[in-house]
Enzyme design. Structure first.
Site, PDB file in Angstrom:
ATOM      1  N   GLN A  88     -21.591 -10.713  57.771  1.00 37.63           N
ATOM      2  CA  GLN A  88     -20.890 -12.002  57.801  1.00 37.63           C
ATOM      3  C   GLN A  88     -21.898 -13.127  58.023  1.00 37.63           C
ATOM      4  OE1 GLN A  88     -17.068 -11.646  60.337  1.00 37.63           O
ATOM      5  NE2 GLN A  88     -18.303  -9.907  60.967  1.00 37.63           N
ATOM      6  N   ASN A  89     -23.141 -12.750  58.317  1.00 41.53           N
ATOM      7  CA  ASN A  89     -24.146 -13.762  58.668  1.00 41.53           C
ATOM      8  C   ASN A  89     -24.683 -14.462  57.433  1.00 41.53           C
ATOM      9  OD1 ASN A  89     -23.698 -12.783  61.178  1.00 41.53           O
ATOM     10  ND2 ASN A  89     -25.618 -11.654  61.344  1.00 41.53           N
ATOM     11  N   HIS A 104     -19.845 -13.906  53.643  1.00 43.31           N
ATOM     12  CA  HIS A 104     -19.631 -15.329  53.949  1.00 43.31           C
ATOM     13  C   HIS A 104     -20.717 -16.213  53.343  1.00 43.31           C
ATOM     14  CE1 HIS A 104     -16.915 -14.240  57.648  1.00 43.31           C
ATOM     15  NE2 HIS A 104     -16.302 -14.081  56.484  1.00 43.31           N
ATOM     16  N   CYS A 139     -23.049 -27.025  43.539  1.00 49.55           N
ATOM     17  CA  CYS A 139     -22.624 -28.359  43.128  1.00 49.55           C
ATOM     18  C   CYS A 139     -21.106 -28.410  42.948  1.00 49.55           C
ATOM     19  CB  CYS A 139     -23.326 -28.739  41.821  1.00 49.55           C
ATOM     20  SG  CYS A 139     -22.780 -30.342  41.203  1.00 49.55           S
ATOM     21  N   THR A 175     -20.038  -8.384  66.166  1.00 46.72           N
ATOM     22  CA  THR A 175     -19.021  -9.318  65.659  1.00 46.72           C
ATOM     23  C   THR A 175     -17.831  -9.326  66.602  1.00 46.72           C
ATOM     24  OG1 THR A 175     -17.502  -9.854  63.849  1.00 46.72           O
ATOM     25  CG2 THR A 175     -18.110  -7.529  64.050  1.00 46.72           C
ATOM     26  N   SER A 176     -17.242 -10.524  66.784  1.00 48.02           N
ATOM     27  CA  SER A 176     -16.072 -10.628  67.652  1.00 48.02           C
ATOM     28  C   SER A 176     -14.847 -10.017  66.984  1.00 48.02           C
ATOM     29  CB  SER A 176     -15.812 -12.090  68.012  1.00 48.02           C
ATOM     30  OG  SER A 176     -15.682 -12.857  66.832  1.00 48.02           O
ATOM     31  N   ASN A 189     -21.710  -3.740  70.772  1.00 51.61           N
ATOM     32  CA  ASN A 189     -21.468  -5.132  71.161  1.00 51.61           C
ATOM     33  C   ASN A 189     -21.771  -5.276  72.650  1.00 51.61           C
ATOM     34  OD1 ASN A 189     -20.158  -7.791  71.618  1.00 51.61           O
ATOM     35  ND2 ASN A 189     -19.245  -7.431  69.603  1.00 51.61           N
TER      36      ASN A 189
HETATM   37  C1  BJW Z   1     -23.810  -9.247  70.635  1.00 47.62           C
HETATM   38  C2  BJW Z   1     -25.026  -9.699  71.086  1.00 47.62           C
HETATM   39  C3  BJW Z   1     -26.061  -8.786  71.046  1.00 47.62           C
HETATM   40  C4  BJW Z   1     -23.723 -11.339  71.268  1.00 47.62           C
HETATM   41  N1  BJW Z   1     -25.834  -7.550  70.583  1.00 47.62           N
HETATM   42  N2  BJW Z   1     -23.611  -8.023  70.192  1.00 47.62           N
HETATM   43  C5  BJW Z   1      -4.463 -15.475  61.457  1.00 47.62           C
HETATM   44  C6  BJW Z   1      -4.657 -14.108  61.383  1.00 47.62           C
HETATM   45  C7  BJW Z   1      -5.547 -13.562  60.480  1.00 47.62           C
HETATM   46  C8  BJW Z   1      -6.283 -14.378  59.654  1.00 47.62           C
HETATM   47  C9  BJW Z   1      -6.102 -15.731  59.733  1.00 47.62           C
HETATM   48  C10 BJW Z   1      -5.203 -16.277  60.611  1.00 47.62           C
HETATM   49  N3  BJW Z   1      -5.253 -17.631  60.484  1.00 47.62           N
HETATM   50  C11 BJW Z   1      -6.174 -17.945  59.542  1.00 47.62           C
HETATM   51  C12 BJW Z   1      -6.691 -16.799  59.061  1.00 47.62           C
HETATM   52  C13 BJW Z   1      -7.712 -16.645  58.053  1.00 47.62           C
HETATM   53  C14 BJW Z   1      -9.098 -16.989  58.562  1.00 47.62           C
HETATM   54  C15 BJW Z   1      -9.333 -16.312  59.919  1.00 47.62           C
HETATM   55  O1  BJW Z   1      -9.690 -15.165  60.016  1.00 47.62           O
HETATM   56  N4  BJW Z   1      -9.123 -17.057  61.011  1.00 47.62           N
HETATM   57  C16 BJW Z   1      -9.208 -16.497  62.358  1.00 47.62           C
HETATM   58  C17 BJW Z   1     -10.324 -17.208  63.167  1.00 47.62           C
HETATM   59  C18 BJW Z   1      -7.863 -16.639  63.010  1.00 47.62           C
HETATM   60  N5  BJW Z   1     -10.009 -16.461  57.565  1.00 47.62           N
HETATM   61  C19 BJW Z   1     -10.359 -17.167  56.492  1.00 47.62           C
HETATM   62  O2  BJW Z   1      -9.970 -18.311  56.314  1.00 47.62           O
HETATM   63  C20 BJW Z   1     -11.226 -16.468  55.460  1.00 47.62           C
HETATM   64  N6  BJW Z   1     -10.669 -16.637  54.178  1.00 47.62           N
HETATM   65  C21 BJW Z   1      -9.452 -16.191  53.858  1.00 47.62           C
HETATM   66  O3  BJW Z   1      -8.742 -15.583  54.626  1.00 47.62           O
HETATM   67  O4  BJW Z   1      -9.093 -16.494  52.589  1.00 47.62           O
HETATM   68  C22 BJW Z   1      -7.780 -16.219  52.145  1.00 47.62           C
HETATM   69  C23 BJW Z   1      -7.723 -16.737  50.725  1.00 47.62           C
HETATM   70  C24 BJW Z   1      -7.497 -15.826  49.702  1.00 47.62           C
HETATM   71  C25 BJW Z   1      -7.452 -16.309  48.374  1.00 47.62           C
HETATM   72  C26 BJW Z   1      -7.630 -17.663  48.116  1.00 47.62           C
HETATM   73  C27 BJW Z   1      -7.873 -18.551  49.147  1.00 47.62           C
HETATM   74  C28 BJW Z   1      -7.931 -18.088  50.461  1.00 47.62           C
HETATM   75  C29 BJW Z   1     -12.624 -17.082  55.419  1.00 47.62           C
HETATM   76  C30 BJW Z   1     -13.372 -16.889  56.687  1.00 47.62           C
HETATM   77  C31 BJW Z   1     -14.696 -17.650  56.637  1.00 47.62           C
HETATM   78  C32 BJW Z   1     -15.426 -17.629  57.946  1.00 47.62           C
HETATM   79  N7  BJW Z   1     -16.520 -18.532  57.887  1.00 47.62           N
HETATM   80  C33 BJW Z   1     -17.434 -18.627  59.010  1.00 47.62           C
HETATM   81  C34 BJW Z   1     -18.427 -19.773  58.746  1.00 47.62           C
HETATM   82  C35 BJW Z   1     -19.458 -19.339  57.707  1.00 47.62           C
HETATM   83  C36 BJW Z   1     -20.409 -20.420  57.404  1.00 47.62           C
HETATM   84  C37 BJW Z   1     -21.231 -20.834  58.589  1.00 47.62           C
HETATM   85  O5  BJW Z   1     -22.013 -20.026  59.159  1.00 47.62           O
HETATM   86  O6  BJW Z   1     -21.122 -22.007  58.970  1.00 47.62           O
HETATM   87  O7  BJW Z   1     -18.115 -17.398  59.194  1.00 47.62           O
HETATM   88  S1  BJW Z   1     -16.623 -18.873  60.595  1.00 47.62           S
HETATM   89  C38 BJW Z   1     -17.731 -17.872  61.522  1.00 47.62           C
HETATM   90  O8  BJW Z   1     -17.014 -16.720  62.035  1.00 47.62           O
HETATM   91  C39 BJW Z   1     -18.744 -17.327  60.500  1.00 47.62           C
HETATM   92  C40 BJW Z   1     -18.882 -15.902  60.944  1.00 47.62           C
HETATM   93  O9  BJW Z   1     -19.392 -15.124  59.883  1.00 47.62           O
HETATM   94  C41 BJW Z   1     -17.481 -15.553  61.356  1.00 47.62           C
HETATM   95  C42 BJW Z   1     -17.393 -14.349  62.258  1.00 47.62           C
HETATM   96  O10 BJW Z   1     -18.048 -14.594  63.474  1.00 47.62           O
HETATM   97  P1  BJW Z   1     -18.903 -13.414  64.156  1.00 47.62           P
HETATM   98  O11 BJW Z   1     -20.042 -13.074  63.299  1.00 47.62           O
HETATM   99  O12 BJW Z   1     -18.008 -12.333  64.555  1.00 47.62           O
HETATM  100  O13 BJW Z   1     -19.525 -14.208  65.409  1.00 47.62           O
HETATM  101  P2  BJW Z   1     -18.861 -14.487  66.846  1.00 47.62           P
HETATM  102  O14 BJW Z   1     -19.650 -15.563  67.470  1.00 47.62           O
HETATM  103  O15 BJW Z   1     -17.407 -14.682  66.747  1.00 47.62           O
HETATM  104  O16 BJW Z   1     -19.100 -13.133  67.646  1.00 47.62           O
HETATM  105  C43 BJW Z   1     -20.383 -12.702  68.049  1.00 47.62           C
HETATM  106  C44 BJW Z   1     -20.236 -11.348  68.694  1.00 47.62           C
HETATM  107  O17 BJW Z   1     -21.522 -10.855  68.984  1.00 47.62           O
HETATM  108  C45 BJW Z   1     -19.451 -11.362  70.013  1.00 47.62           C
HETATM  109  O18 BJW Z   1     -18.511 -10.305  70.006  1.00 47.62           O
HETATM  110  C46 BJW Z   1     -20.519 -11.109  71.068  1.00 47.62           C
HETATM  111  O19 BJW Z   1     -20.022 -10.372  72.183  1.00 47.62           O
HETATM  112  C47 BJW Z   1     -21.513 -10.294  70.281  1.00 47.62           C
HETATM  113  N8  BJW Z   1     -22.889 -10.353  70.739  1.00 47.62           N
HETATM  114  N9  BJW Z   1     -24.852 -11.044  71.485  1.00 47.62           N
HETATM  115  C48 BJW Z   1     -24.558  -7.224  70.160  1.00 47.62           C
HETATM  116  N10 BJW Z   1     -27.277  -9.126  71.489  1.00 47.62           N
HETATM  117 ZN    ZN Z   2     -24.256 -30.451  39.383  1.00 47.19          ZN
END
Ligand code: BJW
Ligand code: ZN
Length: 261
Positions: free
Chosen positions: A97-98, A115, A123, A184-185, A209
């Protein structure tokens, strides 16, 4: 740990799902949890198409600042352990996801970036995509040669994941014998759903985690600790033991070898 090592040894097909935690020991802030948030910003506020439409300059300032931070960072032992696992596993898929590109820097090859990438620009007018590894961009917001507005090549909330990449990720989760879910969370969907898909398709699921997640009680083994330490222990235990032993001797305590002239 020993059960997970045994499953890894037996697995013919391994998939890995990583999140921000795998890069935390490289110095990359996570999105959620203590110490999470990039520059006091919530992903939910800036990582949306609506935020970009409202204020592209503000969103770009956030991404430009993140690019500057990331450009100075290096992969950690967790990234390298996964790259090594890929080399010795015939059927291996790394789903991340990174957007930071650290897996590739560590040598991982078969990486599915569900992601997108912070180093890609797209563009809004002509749709062309280009890679740009400059830490900071000279113009904010950046413009395409066609004059259109460029956006970061990442997936924002409410946007669909890249179709081919997502299909490949689902296929890997469905067909693997073992899925490792690391740092990942597990709250952002559909990526988090890959763990359920793998489990319901018969795979063993192991999570690493520093804190429990909504998945932790549903999977086969939860390993509590930092991935930069646990992944080397899981993947190359001999080398991890040697490195740990070497680290216990600092320069002064290490028995010195005679220097031959
Ligand atoms: C360690 C550690 C160490 C620390 N060792 N561990 C309700 C229910 C279900 C879904 C939804 C809902 N409402 C809305 C939705 C959909 C939404 C979603 O999931 N929302 C939830 C938040 C509720 N999802 C979307 O919108 C996705 N698209 C979609 O559903 O499309 C439908 C569609 C279909 C067809 C047409 C149109 C639409 C898209 C999701 C995009 C997410 N984007 C981001 C930003 C990316 C760009 C950027 O970087 O700026 O992605 S958000 C952000 O969260 C980023 C990450 O990839 C993502 C996940 O986060 P991650 O990696 O888990 O990080 P953290 O910080 O949350 O967790 C870190 C973890 O590490 C923790 O657990 C720590 O404990 C641990 N840790 N140190 C091991 N040393
Ligand atoms: Zn262009």
């Amino acid at each position: 740990m020993s059960a997970a090592r045994e499953w890894l040894k037996q697995a013919r097909s391994v998939a890995v799902l990583t999140g921000a935690g795998v890069s935390a020991e490289s110095g990359v802030p996570t999105f959620r949890g203590a110490g999470g948030l990039w520059k006091r910003q919530r992903a939910e506020n800036l990582a949306t198409p609506e935020a970009f439409a409202r204020d592209p300059k503000l969103v770009w300032e956030w991404y430009d600042w993140r690019r500057t931070v990331l450009a100075g960072l290096k992969p950690n032992p967790g990234h390298y352990a996964l790259a090594e696992l890929e080399k010795r596993t015939p059927n291996f898929t790394l789903i991340t996801q990174n957007v930071d590109g650290l897996h590739e820097l560590a040598g991982s090859r078969n990486v599915l970036r569900v992601h997108g990438s912070i180093w890609m620009l797209r563009c809004l007018t002509c749709g062309s995509e280009q890679q740009d590894r400059r830490a900071s961009l000279p113009e904010i917001p950046p413009r395409c040669t066609c004059g259109g507005l460029l956006r970061p090549g990442v997936v924002w909330f409410g946007e669909a994941l890249p179709t081919a990449v997502w299909r490949a990720a689902e296929a890997a989760a469905r067909s693997c014998d073992l899925l490792l879910v690391i740092g990942t969370s597990a709250v952002v969907y559909p990526a988090a759903g890959l763990a359920h898909l793998a489990k319901s398709s018969g795979a063993r699921v192991v999570e690493i985690n520093v804190a429990e997640t909504p998945l932790s009680r549903e999977i086969d083994e939860f390993l509590l600790g930092p991935s930069g330490e646990l992944l080397p222990q899981l993947i190359s235990p001999e080398r991890a033991r040697r490195n740990a032993a070497a680290a216990r001797f600092d320069g002064t305590r290490m028995p010195r070898r005679p220097v031959r002239s």
